[in-house]
Design a protein around this motif. Structure first.
Motif, PDB file in Angstrom:
ATOM      1  N   GLY A   1       0.808  -1.215   0.000  1.00  0.00           N
ATOM      2  CA  GLY A   1       0.000   0.000   0.000  1.00  0.00           C
ATOM      3  C   GLY A   1       0.844   1.268   0.000  1.00  0.00           C
TER       4      GLY A   1
ATOM      5  N   PHE B   1       5.234   1.718   7.203  1.00  0.00           N
ATOM      6  CA  PHE B   1       5.080   2.933   8.006  1.00  0.00           C
ATOM      7  C   PHE B   1       4.754   2.574   9.457  1.00  0.00           C
ATOM      8  CE2 PHE B   1       2.883   6.713   9.606  1.00  0.00           C
ATOM      9  CZ  PHE B   1       3.881   7.643   9.381  1.00  0.00           C
ATOM     10  N   SER B   2       3.790   1.698   9.645  1.00  0.00           N
ATOM     11  CA  SER B   2       3.412   1.317  11.020  1.00  0.00           C
ATOM     12  C   SER B   2       4.459   0.398  11.633  1.00  0.00           C
ATOM     13  CB  SER B   2       2.068   0.587  11.015  1.00  0.00           C
ATOM     14  OG  SER B   2       2.186  -0.612  10.252  1.00  0.00           O
ATOM     15  N   GLY B   3       5.129  -0.364  10.790  1.00  0.00           N
ATOM     16  CA  GLY B   3       6.080  -1.371  11.281  1.00  0.00           C
ATOM     17  C   GLY B   3       5.392  -2.668  11.667  1.00  0.00           C
TER      18      GLY B   3
ATOM     19  N   ALA C   1      -1.332   9.188   8.467  1.00  0.00           N
ATOM     20  CA  ALA C   1      -1.684   7.984   7.701  1.00  0.00           C
ATOM     21  C   ALA C   1      -0.495   7.596   6.821  1.00  0.00           C
ATOM     22  CB  ALA C   1      -2.904   8.266   6.835  1.00  0.00           C
ATOM     23  N   PRO C   2      -0.223   6.291   6.686  1.00  0.00           N
ATOM     24  CA  PRO C   2       0.917   5.874   5.849  1.00  0.00           C
ATOM     25  C   PRO C   2       0.913   6.519   4.464  1.00  0.00           C
ATOM     26  CG  PRO C   2      -0.018   3.969   6.967  1.00  0.00           C
ATOM     27  CD  PRO C   2      -0.908   5.133   7.301  1.00  0.00           C
ATOM     28  N   ARG C   3      -0.274   6.591   3.854  1.00  0.00           N
ATOM     29  CA  ARG C   3      -0.314   7.140   2.487  1.00  0.00           C
ATOM     30  C   ARG C   3       0.004   8.626   2.447  1.00  0.00           C
ATOM     31  NH1 ARG C   3      -5.230   6.315   4.528  1.00  0.00           N
ATOM     32  NH2 ARG C   3      -6.943   7.802   4.206  1.00  0.00           N
TER      33      ARG C   3
ATOM     34  N   GLU D   1      -8.493   5.129  -1.295  1.00  0.00           N
ATOM     35  CA  GLU D   1      -8.392   5.214   0.168  1.00  0.00           C
ATOM     36  C   GLU D   1      -8.979   6.503   0.733  1.00  0.00           C
ATOM     37  OE1 GLU D   1      -4.967   3.620   2.287  1.00  0.00           O
ATOM     38  OE2 GLU D   1      -4.105   3.049   0.362  1.00  0.00           O
TER      39      GLU D   1
ATOM     40  N   ILE E   1      -9.364  -1.588   5.738  1.00  0.00           N
ATOM     41  CA  ILE E   1      -7.980  -2.096   5.843  1.00  0.00           C
ATOM     42  C   ILE E   1      -7.703  -2.510   7.288  1.00  0.00           C
ATOM     43  CG2 ILE E   1      -5.524  -1.525   5.590  1.00  0.00           C
ATOM     44  CD1 ILE E   1      -6.254   0.450   3.396  1.00  0.00           C
TER      45      ILE E   1
ATOM     46  N   LYS F   1      -6.733  -6.261   8.604  1.00  0.00           N
ATOM     47  CA  LYS F   1      -5.475  -6.531   9.313  1.00  0.00           C
ATOM     48  C   LYS F   1      -5.747  -7.215  10.648  1.00  0.00           C
ATOM     49  CE  LYS F   1      -2.476  -2.972   7.358  1.00  0.00           C
ATOM     50  NZ  LYS F   1      -1.672  -1.785   7.512  1.00  0.00           N
TER      51      LYS F   1
END
Ligand code: F6R
Length: 360
Positions: A62, A106-108, A155-157, A243, A349, A353
């Motif tokens: 993503g 990004f979150s790991g 947010a990662p994006r 998204e 999402i 997850k």
């Protein structure tokens, strides 16, 4: 489920800010500054041992993978070794001790990326981890793997600067590319100029991002770029519309789509009338590709709801890619507003997850 509200007037800044609970507009506004800060994150990271690499694999999903796609496109003209983007739990068979694996999450905590990271360890690849924390950071520290730590809390994006530019800086420090700082400085300058045109304060009558969102409202956006220039940018537009606006969107590239997808624009007409095509144009596209855009428009322009063409700005490839990314990011946020949707949360999402993490 996403709760649909009434369309928000794109010049009603207060209503937009009330809808945007995660401050996605603010993070987008901050992209030029994020890009400047991003360059520093890779400045001190120890360079991976491993000597001469035969190839590079960027592994992520993503919003953490798209930086890899941008890198792959950039590498096409600037790098002597291939870059592959890997989206999954394992690694391609060729990956081994002469591979540089860039594990980006990004979150790991993305399970596929953690799987690929562990596979890279087993294969003896050189690894650099890029993350804001989570298990990837913990594991990299424990394993003594070089770690690029980027700021979290967004947010990662929205972290595209943090998830792409450090990769390039790392390759610059490894001597695999050069001149990244100057190119990035141009990108930052162009983004600052474009921000004035695209941001909330610029009224609909003068704001190309708001106007594009109005065109796309109620339509199916199909984004067409060109391989080796705007390919990853087209993919980014699609992902951001999915998204942020929670709406379907599709992408493809010339010249490939001239050999298949274009044939699919003949029937059924009801469906075709729902499509709005966006052509991403880059001055460096092959002259034949430039012609193809014009001929393609002649062929399909009349059967779809509309066609918009947008031009990249800037000299260097980085500036050109970021200029189009920026427009797409703003368009996707404004489109969310037209659908009365909060652009930030991506509950589907998150649910996927957590369901998979529980092993249900
Ligand atoms: C959410 C987003 C997602 C995530 C993806 C992987 O804003 O963009 O596409 O990027 O689910 O998660 P991370 O980036 O944390 O590895």
């Amino acid at each position: 489920m996403v709760v649909l509200q009434r369309p928000v007037d794109l010049d009603d800044v207060q209503a937009i800010e009330a809808l945007d609970s995660m401050g996605m507009f603010g993070t987008t506004r901050d992209l030029p500054e994020q890009c400047s800060r991003a360059l520093d994150t890779a400045a001190d990271v120890p360079l991976p041992a491993g000597g001469t690499f035969q190839n590079i694999v960027v592994t992520g999903l993503g919003g953490s993978a798209i930086g890899g796609d941008l890198l792959r496109v950039y590498a096409f003209t600037c790098l002597d070794i291939p870059v592959t983007v890997n989206r999954g739990y394992t690694l391609p068979r060729f990956a081994g001790p002469r591979t540089l694996v860039l594990a980006v999450s990004f979150s790991g905590n993305t399970e596929e990326t953690l799987g690929a990271y562990n596979e890279a360890r087993r294969r003896g690849a050189a690894i650099v981890a890029v993350t804001s924390g989570g298990q990837l950071a913990a594991q990299a520290r424990r394993d003594g793997v070089p770690l690029i730590t980027v700021p979290g809390g967004i947010a990662p994006r929205s972290a595209i600067g943090y998830l792409f530019l450090p990769l390039l800086m790392l390759l610059d420090r490894l001597g695999l590319v050069n001149g990244i700082e100057a190119e990035a400085a141009e990108a930052v300058r162009i983004l600052r100029e474009l921000r004035i045109r695209y941001d909330l304060e610029a009224p609909l009558t003068e704001n190309p991002a708001k106007q594009m969102a109005m065109n796309l409202q109620g339509r199916i956006p199909v984004i067409w770029g060109a391989s080796t220039t705007t390919e990853a940018v087209a993919q980014r537009w699609k992902g951001q519309i999915n998204e942020n606006a929670k709406a379907p969107a599709y992408w493809n590239v010339l010249p490939e789509l001239n050999h298949n997808e274009i044939v699919g624009f003949q029937a059924p007409t009801d469906n075709l009338h729902r499509i709005w095509l966006v052509f991403l144009r880059d001055p460096d596209d092959h002259p034949q590709v430039q012609k193809r855009f014009a001929v393609t428009r002649e062929i399909v322009g009349k059967v779809v709801a509309g066609v918009s063409e947008v031009e990249a700005s800037g000299k260097g490839l980085l500036a050109r890619m970021f200029s189009l990314i920026y427009l797409g990011d703003y368009v996707s946020l404004y489109l969310a507003c037209r659908y009365g949707i909060n652009p930030g949360p991506v509950e589907v999402i998150d649910r996927l997850k957590s369901t998979l993490a529980k092993g249900e």
